[in-house]
Write an enzyme that holds these catalytic residues in place. Structure first.
Site, PDB file in Angstrom:
ATOM      1  N   ASP A   1      20.087 -12.638 -18.117  1.00 42.91           N
ATOM      2  CA  ASP A   1      19.848 -12.308 -19.525  1.00 42.91           C
ATOM      3  C   ASP A   1      20.478 -10.990 -19.931  1.00 42.91           C
ATOM      4  OD1 ASP A   1      17.563 -11.103 -17.922  1.00 42.91           O
ATOM      5  OD2 ASP A   1      17.240 -10.174 -19.874  1.00 42.91           O
TER       6      ASP A   1
ATOM      7  N   ASP B   1      20.643  -7.175 -15.176  1.00 46.32           N
ATOM      8  CA  ASP B   1      20.139  -7.394 -13.822  1.00 46.32           C
ATOM      9  C   ASP B   1      20.457  -8.819 -13.375  1.00 46.32           C
ATOM     10  OD1 ASP B   1      18.293  -9.011 -15.114  1.00 46.32           O
ATOM     11  OD2 ASP B   1      16.716  -7.494 -15.101  1.00 46.32           O
TER      12      ASP B   1
ATOM     13  N   GLU C   1      22.022  -1.103 -22.335  1.00 49.88           N
ATOM     14  CA  GLU C   1      22.039  -2.414 -21.684  1.00 49.88           C
ATOM     15  C   GLU C   1      22.420  -3.502 -22.681  1.00 49.88           C
ATOM     16  OE1 GLU C   1      19.415  -4.929 -18.428  1.00 49.88           O
ATOM     17  OE2 GLU C   1      18.385  -3.462 -19.684  1.00 49.88           O
TER      18      GLU C   1
ATOM     19  N   TYR D   1       9.518  -9.838 -20.179  1.00 48.43           N
ATOM     20  CA  TYR D   1       9.535 -10.748 -21.327  1.00 48.43           C
ATOM     21  C   TYR D   1       8.133 -11.306 -21.550  1.00 48.43           C
ATOM     22  CZ  TYR D   1      14.502 -10.128 -21.291  1.00 48.43           C
ATOM     23  OH  TYR D   1      15.741  -9.561 -21.343  1.00 48.43           O
TER      24      TYR D   1
END
Length: 507
Positions: A93, A96, A484, A244
């Site tokens: 996503d 990572d 990110e 999440y």
């Protein structure tokens, strides 16, 4: 031929270009009632190409022979074996090496909606957009292969985050997390149903068999989401939070999933479901945010189309609900409840704020399209807001992202003369397998995280979290809130850039 040469690609290769465009789009470019402006400060077409290319850098699994982001290699080839299922593929996503099903499904929904609304304008990029969607749906089909079960995560985020390593070297446990009737997750299941339903519309003309498979699976997954109600982070808290966690509850995903199934299947049971359950699922709430967690605003805009364009009278209220969301964004309107930076950027949250910029810009352009085709406007308590105004606000946000900001920096990697050099992304920040074939161990990778050197691999098209409330951006790799990138930041931008590139005559 590689597996990724889907029926869509073959069709495009085997038929005349023009017929393949019509067959494979099914979305004729809608007519504009205004002429192309003569001058654009940005190359939206270049940004569009890059925004889609980014997804290739996020791929997990066995990469196809036509992979364009060549510093990436195969990874996660045994994903799922812990549970004796095949979960190879899909997307990482963000920066990572975990595969989280909730944001991945939202990414697929938004890529699909981008193609549904603006695919007719994408020209040569349409095929790449479709491939990006299919990379996600192929995985979601695997994750939903067993009835009343969805595999919602591969990888242990806490263990993964204690390493800084390339996906190709990944050696942390690939824990497989699932929801089922005993541990439900109506939020991730509802979003997965939305993704499969939206994607079924993308492939309806050029791969009808695949489209039907997606639609049938969407119906089954939605039934599971609705029957076994609960937030997935209740049962799976230690795996999915704080990464999440479902903060907004699951009601928005049930409404959103039903809205997409209504659009994709035309089955009256979904319209009935929306009419009966809309209010209890929060249709009229004043939460003016749209992102991977909260779908209310998106559902309102989507359902308003059924009223505005398809004239479904029973959904009349959704025009008002959608207007309320739009009015919360309009500078100068009495309902303004949104914050903007001094440089003019919509600011919702300090962590990955750019996702709200891209998703809101997409909703503004999409709603402008629906209003234009139905000759309607937005009424914000005495202030009339035209579709043209909505487009101008969206354009200003996208222009800020591309470089019209106090820092004079593009927040899309690889676009423009200045862009972030030290993004928080493992694969981008570590030497590629080609440059450094030997394995880079878990902890030795941190020396790369902590250096001031630019990332060796440019993740072209990646949109980062963006500046703070004061338009500042330090470009520090350790600063994941601002540096990110993520798939769900790029997905709605694909649609917005398609519209802008076309409206300035670049496509």
């Amino acid at each position: 031929m590689s597996h990724s040469l889907s029926a869509c690609t073959l069709l495009a290769l085997l038929t005349w270009f023009t017929t393949s465009l019509l067959l494979c789009n099914g979305f004729p470019a809608y007519q504009h009632h205004h002429h192309h402006p003569r001058f654009a400060t940005h190359n939206y077409r270049d940004a569009l190409t890059k925004s889609i290319l980014f997804f290739e850098g996020q791929r997990s699994g066995k990469l196809p022979s036509n992979q364009r982001v060549t510093w990436r290699r195969d990874s996660g080839l045994s994903d799922g074996t812990a549970m004796h299922v095949d979960l190879v593929g899909g997307y990482y996503d963000a920066g990572d090496n975990v595969k989280f099903g909730f944001p991945m499904a939202f990414t697929v929904t938004m890529l699909s909606w981008s193609v549904i609304e603006f695919g007719g304008l994408m020209k040569g990029e349409l095929q790449h957009a479709r491939e990006a969607i299919r990379w996600g749906t192929d995985y979601l089909l695997k994750a939903t292969a067993h009835p009343d079960t969805i595999y919602v995560q591969v990888g242990d985020a806490n263990k993964d985050h204690s390493c800084w390593e390339r996906p190709e070297d990944m050696d942390t446990t690939r824990t497989v997390i699932k929801i089922d009737s005993n541990s439900p997750g109506s939020d991730v299941a509802g979003e997965t149903a939305a993704a499969l339903a939206a994607a079924s519309l993308v492939f309806r003309r050029c791969d009808p068999t695949y489209s039907k498979l997606l639609a049938r699976r969407a119906m089954r997954v939605f039934e599971f989401a609705d029957k076994y109600r609960g937030a997935y982070s209740n049962g799976l808290r230690k795996y999915v939070c704080p990464f999440y966690c479902s903060y907004s509850g699951y009601q928005d995903e049930l409404l959103w999933g039903a809205a997409w199934l209504h659009k994709a299947t035309k089955n009256p049971m979904y319209l009935n479901y929306i009419q009966v359950n809309g209010q209890t699922l929060g249709a009229a709430e004043f939460d003016n945010i749209f992102g991977w967690d909260n779908k209310h605003a998106g559902a309102r805009i989507l359902l308003s189309k059924a009223f505005l364009v398809q004239k479904v009278q029973s959904l009349h209220d959704y025009k008002g609900h959608a207007d309320n969301f739009i009015c919360s964004l309009i500078p100068g309107a009495s309902f303004l409840s949104s914050q903007y930076t001094p440089g003019g950027l919509l600011f919702k949250m300090s962590d990955s704020n750019m996702q709200y910029v891209t998703s809101t810009s997409f909703l503004l352009l999409t709603y402008a399209k629906y209003l234009t085709s139905s000759h309607m406007v937005v009424n914000c308590g005495g202030t009339t807001v035209t579709p043209k105004r909505l487009r101008a606000i969206a354009k200003k946000q996208v222009d800020y992202l591309l470089g019209d900001n106090p820092m004079k920096i593009s927040y899309m990697v690889g676009y423009g003369p200045r862009y972030p050099q030290r993004i928080h992304h493992r694969g981008s920040s570590l030497p590629s397998v080609a440059a450094h074939p030997a394995k880079i161990q878990c902890s030795s990778g941190f020396s790369f995280l902590n250096t001031q050197s630019p990332n060796p691999n440019i993740l072209i098209g990646a949109v980062v979290g963006g500046p703070d409330l004061h338009d500042r951006f330090p470009d520090q790799r350790s600063d994941y809130e601002q540096s990110e990138p993520s798939t769900y930041m790029n997905a709605p931008l694909v649609g917005a850039l398609s519209y802008l590139a076309h409206s300035f005559g670049q496509l």
